[in-house]
Design a protein around this motif. Structure first.
Motif, PDB file in Angstrom:
ATOM      1  N   ILE A   1       0.360  -0.723  -0.100  1.00 50.96           N
ATOM      2  CA  ILE A   1      -0.091   0.172  -0.315  1.00 50.96           C
ATOM      3  C   ILE A   1       0.774   1.350  -0.142  1.00 50.96           C
ATOM      4  CG2 ILE A   1      -1.894   1.008   1.302  1.00 50.96           C
ATOM      5  CD1 ILE A   1      -2.859  -1.128  -0.272  1.00 50.96           C
ATOM      6  N   HIS A   2       1.624   0.928   1.042  1.00 51.32           N
ATOM      7  CA  HIS A   2       2.596   2.618   1.016  1.00 51.32           C
ATOM      8  C   HIS A   2       3.515   2.734  -0.484  1.00 51.32           C
ATOM      9  CE1 HIS A   2       6.714   4.105   2.663  1.00 51.32           C
ATOM     10  NE2 HIS A   2       6.668   5.160   1.965  1.00 51.32           N
ATOM     11  N   THR A   3       3.873   1.824  -1.223  1.00 50.01           N
ATOM     12  CA  THR A   3       4.413   2.030  -3.001  1.00 50.01           C
ATOM     13  C   THR A   3       3.090   2.216  -3.581  1.00 50.01           C
ATOM     14  OG1 THR A   3       5.779  -0.363  -2.754  1.00 50.01           O
ATOM     15  CG2 THR A   3       5.116   0.286  -4.898  1.00 50.01           C
ATOM     16  N   LEU A   4       1.552   2.003  -3.768  1.00 52.13           N
ATOM     17  CA  LEU A   4       0.941   2.295  -4.240  1.00 52.13           C
ATOM     18  C   LEU A   4       0.247   4.351  -4.174  1.00 52.13           C
ATOM     19  CD1 LEU A   4      -1.993  -0.408  -4.648  1.00 52.13           C
ATOM     20  CD2 LEU A   4      -0.222   0.210  -6.015  1.00 52.13           C
ATOM     21  N   PHE A   5       0.682   4.334  -2.577  1.00 52.75           N
ATOM     22  CA  PHE A   5       0.381   5.664  -2.310  1.00 52.75           C
ATOM     23  C   PHE A   5       1.337   6.415  -2.680  1.00 52.75           C
ATOM     24  CE2 PHE A   5       1.729   8.671   0.803  1.00 52.75           C
ATOM     25  CZ  PHE A   5      -0.318   9.770   1.112  1.00 52.75           C
TER      26      PHE A   5
ATOM     27  N   THR B   1     -10.482  13.562   1.787  1.00 53.44           N
ATOM     28  CA  THR B   1     -10.278  14.500   2.756  1.00 53.44           C
ATOM     29  C   THR B   1     -10.992  14.376   3.867  1.00 53.44           C
ATOM     30  OG1 THR B   1     -12.062  16.184   1.780  1.00 53.44           O
ATOM     31  CG2 THR B   1      -9.436  17.235   1.617  1.00 53.44           C
ATOM     32  N   GLU B   2     -12.274  13.488   3.446  1.00 53.04           N
ATOM     33  CA  GLU B   2     -13.026  12.532   4.351  1.00 53.04           C
ATOM     34  C   GLU B   2     -12.341  11.372   5.412  1.00 53.04           C
ATOM     35  OE1 GLU B   2     -16.830  11.895   2.946  1.00 53.04           O
ATOM     36  OE2 GLU B   2     -16.658  13.548   1.554  1.00 53.04           O
ATOM     37  N   LEU B   3     -10.672  11.316   5.103  1.00 52.27           N
ATOM     38  CA  LEU B   3      -9.979  10.230   5.456  1.00 52.27           C
ATOM     39  C   LEU B   3     -10.149   9.400   4.551  1.00 52.27           C
ATOM     40  CD1 LEU B   3      -9.449  11.775   8.807  1.00 52.27           C
ATOM     41  CD2 LEU B   3      -7.915  12.177   6.824  1.00 52.27           C
ATOM     42  N   LYS B   4     -10.861   8.937   3.234  1.00 52.17           N
ATOM     43  CA  LYS B   4     -11.722   7.892   2.984  1.00 52.17           C
ATOM     44  C   LYS B   4     -10.252   6.904   1.747  1.00 52.17           C
ATOM     45  CE  LYS B   4     -15.346   8.475   1.676  1.00 52.17           C
ATOM     46  NZ  LYS B   4     -16.837   8.985   1.349  1.00 52.17           N
ATOM     47  N   ILE B   5      -9.618   5.810   1.778  1.00 52.47           N
ATOM     48  CA  ILE B   5      -8.917   5.810   1.036  1.00 52.47           C
ATOM     49  C   ILE B   5      -9.468   5.588  -0.327  1.00 52.47           C
ATOM     50  CG2 ILE B   5      -7.469   3.590   0.296  1.00 52.47           C
ATOM     51  CD1 ILE B   5      -8.306   2.462   3.412  1.00 52.47           C
ATOM     52  N   ARG B   6      -9.000   6.009  -1.495  1.00 52.91           N
ATOM     53  CA  ARG B   6      -9.588   5.953  -2.522  1.00 52.91           C
ATOM     54  C   ARG B   6      -8.182   5.441  -4.232  1.00 52.91           C
ATOM     55  NH1 ARG B   6     -14.577   7.328  -2.607  1.00 52.91           N
ATOM     56  NH2 ARG B   6     -14.454   7.246  -4.590  1.00 52.91           N
ATOM     57  N   ILE B   7      -9.093   5.033  -4.898  1.00 54.20           N
ATOM     58  CA  ILE B   7      -8.169   4.434  -5.399  1.00 54.20           C
ATOM     59  C   ILE B   7      -7.979   4.958  -7.190  1.00 54.20           C
ATOM     60  CG2 ILE B   7      -7.325   2.075  -3.941  1.00 54.20           C
ATOM     61  CD1 ILE B   7     -10.089   0.734  -6.482  1.00 54.20           C
ATOM     62  N   SER B   8      -6.972   4.537  -8.102  1.00 47.71           N
ATOM     63  CA  SER B   8      -6.773   4.520  -8.798  1.00 47.71           C
ATOM     64  C   SER B   8      -7.286   3.730 -10.150  1.00 47.71           C
ATOM     65  CB  SER B   8      -5.436   4.515  -9.299  1.00 47.71           C
ATOM     66  OG  SER B   8      -5.244   5.197 -11.304  1.00 47.71           O
ATOM     67  N   GLU B   9      -7.875   4.314 -11.552  1.00 47.84           N
ATOM     68  CA  GLU B   9      -8.459   2.934 -11.862  1.00 47.84           C
ATOM     69  C   GLU B   9      -7.855   2.500 -12.360  1.00 47.84           C
ATOM     70  OE1 GLU B   9     -10.244   5.299 -15.562  1.00 47.84           O
ATOM     71  OE2 GLU B   9     -11.329   6.465 -14.399  1.00 47.84           O
ATOM     72  N   GLN B  10      -6.739   2.289 -12.552  1.00 42.75           N
ATOM     73  CA  GLN B  10      -5.621   1.452 -12.671  1.00 42.75           C
ATOM     74  C   GLN B  10      -5.784   0.138 -11.569  1.00 42.75           C
ATOM     75  OE1 GLN B  10      -1.728   3.040 -12.693  1.00 42.75           O
ATOM     76  NE2 GLN B  10      -2.123   3.989 -14.624  1.00 42.75           N
TER      77      GLN B  10
ATOM     78  N   ALA C   1      -9.299  -0.634 -10.385  1.00 41.10           N
ATOM     79  CA  ALA C   1     -10.114  -1.335 -10.384  1.00 41.10           C
ATOM     80  C   ALA C   1      -9.905  -2.392 -10.650  1.00 41.10           C
ATOM     81  CB  ALA C   1     -11.102  -0.772 -11.595  1.00 41.10           C
ATOM     82  N   GLY C   2     -11.037  -3.500 -10.582  1.00 41.55           N
ATOM     83  CA  GLY C   2     -11.176  -4.942 -10.568  1.00 41.55           C
ATOM     84  C   GLY C   2      -9.523  -5.880  -9.925  1.00 41.55           C
ATOM     85  N   THR C   3      -8.436  -4.749  -9.038  1.00 40.71           N
ATOM     86  CA  THR C   3      -7.324  -5.638  -8.346  1.00 40.71           C
ATOM     87  C   THR C   3      -8.036  -6.054  -6.696  1.00 40.71           C
ATOM     88  OG1 THR C   3      -6.330  -3.360  -7.663  1.00 40.71           O
ATOM     89  CG2 THR C   3      -5.670  -4.666  -9.855  1.00 40.71           C
ATOM     90  N   GLU C   4      -7.222  -6.823  -6.348  1.00 40.50           N
ATOM     91  CA  GLU C   4      -7.631  -6.782  -4.793  1.00 40.50           C
ATOM     92  C   GLU C   4      -7.163  -5.497  -4.083  1.00 40.50           C
ATOM     93  OE1 GLU C   4      -2.572  -7.671  -4.752  1.00 40.50           O
ATOM     94  OE2 GLU C   4      -4.695  -7.852  -6.307  1.00 40.50           O
ATOM     95  N   TYR C   5      -7.070  -4.028  -4.445  1.00 36.17           N
ATOM     96  CA  TYR C   5      -7.308  -3.675  -4.178  1.00 36.17           C
ATOM     97  C   TYR C   5      -8.550  -2.377  -3.762  1.00 36.17           C
ATOM     98  CZ  TYR C   5      -1.679  -4.422  -3.473  1.00 36.17           C
ATOM     99  OH  TYR C   5      -0.296  -5.029  -3.952  1.00 36.17           O
ATOM    100  N   ALA C   6      -8.901  -2.655  -5.160  1.00 30.24           N
ATOM    101  CA  ALA C   6     -10.485  -1.948  -5.674  1.00 30.24           C
ATOM    102  C   ALA C   6     -11.609  -1.854  -3.673  1.00 30.24           C
ATOM    103  CB  ALA C   6     -11.222  -2.595  -6.603  1.00 30.24           C
ATOM    104  N   GLU C   7     -11.209  -3.608  -3.167  1.00 29.90           N
ATOM    105  CA  GLU C   7     -12.020  -3.323  -2.004  1.00 29.90           C
ATOM    106  C   GLU C   7     -11.456  -2.432  -0.800  1.00 29.90           C
ATOM    107  OE1 GLU C   7      -9.987  -6.496   0.992  1.00 29.90           O
ATOM    108  OE2 GLU C   7     -10.823  -7.602  -0.787  1.00 29.90           O
TER     109      GLU C   7
END
Length: 106
Positions: A38-42, A51-60, A62-68
């Motif tokens: 996760i550090h590497t992705l960050f 700003t709501e302190l929610k995790i967000r992911i890139s479209e890249q 999507a569909g990976t184990e990180y999407a959850e």
């Protein structure tokens, strides 16, 4: 990363939200405690904290184990003084938005 129901802290790293800027910059509010992947992705701007302190992911991702992770709230320290600074989170995201084309062409 759980083994037999127990968390394994050996996979955690301290991640600076903005580049390290000296000893004053070692307070908890300037960083996040993240799993190594996760550090590497960050650090590559593929995952960020809004700003709501929610995790967000890139479209890249999507569909990976990180999407959850997308839209999950961070687990935060009890003491709000140790929460990540919103200004750092905004600047982190702004940097990757402004430099996305440079990164994708590299």
């Amino acid at each position: 990363m759980r083994s037999n129901g127990l968390f394994n802290p050996s996979v955690l790293e301290a991640a600076h939200i903005t580049p390290y800027a000296g000893a004053w910059h070692t307070r908890a509010q300037h960083g996040l405690l993240l799993k190594t992947d996760i550090h590497t992705l960050f650090d590559r701007g593929l995952l960020w904290i809004d700003t709501e302190l929610k995790i967000r992911i890139s479209e890249q991702l999507a569909g990976t184990e990180y999407a959850e992770l997308d839209s999950r709230y961070l687990r935060l320290p009890k003491d709000k003084q140790n929460w990540p600074l919103t200004t750092h989170l905004i600047n982190h995201r702004k940097y990757w938005i402004e430099n996305r084309n440079d990164v994708e062409s590299a």
